[in-house]
Design an enzyme around this catalytic site. Sequence first.
Site, mmCIF file in Angstrom:
data_model
loop_
_atom_site.group_PDB
_atom_site.id
_atom_site.type_symbol
_atom_site.label_atom_id
_atom_site.label_comp_id
_atom_site.label_asym_id
_atom_site.label_seq_id
_atom_site.Cartn_x
_atom_site.Cartn_y
_atom_site.Cartn_z
ATOM 1 N N PHE A 279 -18.721 70.238 84.831
ATOM 2 C CA PHE A 279 -19.460 69.418 84.300
ATOM 3 C C PHE A 279 -18.777 71.389 82.952
ATOM 4 C CE2 PHE A 279 -22.473 66.429 82.811
ATOM 5 C CZ PHE A 279 -21.557 64.900 83.878
ATOM 6 N N CYS A 290 -29.576 59.982 78.001
ATOM 7 C CA CYS A 290 -30.465 60.756 79.056
ATOM 8 C C CYS A 290 -30.300 62.124 79.117
ATOM 9 C CB CYS A 290 -29.619 60.648 80.503
ATOM 10 S SG CYS A 290 -28.880 58.528 80.700
ATOM 11 N N LYS A 353 -19.449 60.167 74.314
ATOM 12 C CA LYS A 353 -19.076 60.059 75.053
ATOM 13 C C LYS A 353 -17.914 59.531 75.232
ATOM 14 C CE LYS A 353 -19.995 59.241 79.193
ATOM 15 N NZ LYS A 353 -20.692 59.705 80.981
HETATM 16 C C1 UGA Z 1 -26.226 61.635 82.639
HETATM 17 C C2 UGA Z 1 -25.090 61.782 84.672
HETATM 18 O O1 UGA Z 1 -24.611 62.534 84.485
HETATM 19 C C3 UGA Z 1 -26.088 60.462 84.928
HETATM 20 O O2 UGA Z 1 -25.553 60.851 86.820
HETATM 21 C C4 UGA Z 1 -27.205 59.969 84.845
HETATM 22 O O3 UGA Z 1 -27.289 59.141 86.406
HETATM 23 C C5 UGA Z 1 -27.591 59.537 83.736
HETATM 24 O O4 UGA Z 1 -27.341 60.588 83.106
HETATM 25 C C6 UGA Z 1 -28.897 59.372 82.964
HETATM 26 O O5 UGA Z 1 -29.659 59.482 83.517
HETATM 27 O O6 UGA Z 1 -28.584 57.300 83.395
HETATM 28 P P1 UGA Z 1 -24.645 59.953 81.136
HETATM 29 O O7 UGA Z 1 -25.225 60.339 79.824
HETATM 30 O O8 UGA Z 1 -23.787 58.557 81.391
HETATM 31 O O9 UGA Z 1 -25.014 60.099 83.079
HETATM 32 O O10 UGA Z 1 -22.627 61.442 80.552
HETATM 33 P P2 UGA Z 1 -22.414 62.504 81.775
HETATM 34 O O11 UGA Z 1 -20.740 61.840 82.132
HETATM 35 O O12 UGA Z 1 -23.680 63.598 82.194
HETATM 36 O O13 UGA Z 1 -22.469 62.944 80.036
HETATM 37 C C7 UGA Z 1 -23.175 63.150 79.152
HETATM 38 C C8 UGA Z 1 -22.943 64.225 77.595
HETATM 39 O O14 UGA Z 1 -22.355 65.679 78.527
HETATM 40 C C9 UGA Z 1 -22.000 64.010 76.924
HETATM 41 O O15 UGA Z 1 -21.793 63.696 75.794
HETATM 42 C C10 UGA Z 1 -20.492 64.198 77.693
HETATM 43 O O16 UGA Z 1 -19.866 64.316 76.129
HETATM 44 C C11 UGA Z 1 -21.250 66.112 77.917
HETATM 45 N N1 UGA Z 1 -20.845 66.889 78.418
HETATM 46 C C12 UGA Z 1 -20.109 66.091 80.048
HETATM 47 C C13 UGA Z 1 -19.707 67.706 78.038
HETATM 48 O O17 UGA Z 1 -20.335 68.352 77.191
HETATM 49 N N2 UGA Z 1 -18.784 68.989 79.356
HETATM 50 C C14 UGA Z 1 -18.559 68.475 80.245
HETATM 51 O O18 UGA Z 1 -17.825 69.043 80.629
HETATM 52 C C15 UGA Z 1 -19.367 67.429 80.654
#
Ligand code: UGA
Length: 465
Positions: A279, A290, A353
């Site tokens: 992250f 979320c 994503k």
């Molecule tokens: C997120 C949480 O990671 C889960 O643990 C949680 O259960 C879920 O929300 C929920 O509340 O149901 P998710 O929304 O599937 O999961 O996506 P993430 O993998 O967390 O990514 C979120 C956003 O952050 C994406 O747009 C991704 O591109 C961005 N991101 C992620 C970044 O910009 N940089 C990073 O290093 C990681």
Amino acid sequence: MPGWAASAAFPSRRYSAEVTQTISVIGTGYLGAVHAVCMAHLGHAVIAYDVDETKVTALANGRTPLYEPGLDELLASSLATGRLTFTSNLADVADADVHFICVGTPQAPGENRADLTYVYAAADALGPHLREDALVVGKSTVPVATAERLRRRIATAAGRPASQVRLVWNPEFLREGFAIEDTLTPDRFVYGVAEPGTPEAEADVALLDAVYAKSLADGTPRLVMDYPSAELVKVAANAFLATKISFINAMSEVCEAAGGDVVALAEAIGHDDRIGHKFLGAGVGFGGGCLPKDIRAFMARAGELGADQALTFLREVDAINLRRRARMVDLAREACGGTLHGRTVAVLGAAFKPNSDDIRDSPALDIAEMIQAAGASVRVHDPRALHVARVQRPGPDYVDTVQEAVAGAHVVLHLTEWQEYRDLDPSTLTTSVTTPVIIDGRNKLDPARWREAGWTYRALGRPHI
Ligand code: UGA
């Protein structure tokens, strides 16, 4: 009325993978569909309910309403066992031992708080069908204090005292794209109970342990706490993740001002295992159904509780995140010679994503729309999300291939890091574009490869060479 409270009525079946339960899942959106399929895969008899008959029919016929790797296959195999059924008649769930509430809690229109309409509707509808010894398990993401309110609402609907409604709050932590793995082998289980340590709570814990017996037997940690703590664990986890992303994006802004490289910076600080590499991906920031709405709802709830100061930093987390989208538009304008008017811009990615067709609060689509509003012609490609984007975000021109997207483009923007884009051979695209300029909004492409193929490569938070 038989008292469910007698723990002897629920002999400990903990960690026994042999005992299966009859389970209902209320709501077959992203969370509910995955949960129902995974619970059936574990051997339980599952009946999944949704008010939307079209969705129910599609699922019953093996069609998932969303793209999630592995879900189609698992749905098909679970349906074939006969253990998984779908219904739009709530009376059909009355025999279940355990009812999982998996309905959505979207952001209320025009407000920061969560809209709890679906959660309360589920409670009101379930109450009259609830067996006296059945356990209700809340999985939806809710503001703290919802579990207790829900228990009272179910009690009213069931016509019995709240103390005789069994309810555990069991937040989900699944990530889109890894939802099956996260459901079957989660990092941890969190159980929020009405009164920790009482025989009633122990009986509820034992019943939920029986549902999750396989994962528990593999050593997954399981933490039991009170309702408010369990509700807060979920939003605190998402707030932390959002903060980590906005932290690195704030460093990205400073790197841009100082001529530093945020990718090198993230790599270096991540080696400190108190910080870690996960992250710390700098780019156009977080979107989806979320993180953005959860941090806003968390701030709103803290305000209602008189603890708003504790979370004012989340306002900045949100602002940093949205500023990255605006910065991307500025970089695109700069690459087009100072104006977007009359230019052609290619956008790679529409989903929030990779490995998902979810476009909720997608940074890529926000950027595409802002650029279009500035007078450019925008062509968007995505490997999976086009069918949803065409319906829900009409405006940009959605095209089926990367070649079509980049044809005649003055600049190409990489906004969702699909593997397909990382695997692109830039030399095959050079002659299609008007000017070979790519801006990497996810910092996931190989700059050397693009530069060697004759492209000007730019990225957020990295020096302009
Ligand atoms: C997120 C949480 O990671 C889960 O643990 C949680 O259960 C879920 O929300 C929920 O509340 O149901 P998710 O929304 O599937 O999961 O996506 P993430 O993998 O967390 O990514 C979120 C956003 O952050 C994406 O747009 C991704 O591109 C961005 N991101 C992620 C970044 O910009 N940089 C990073 O290093 C990681």
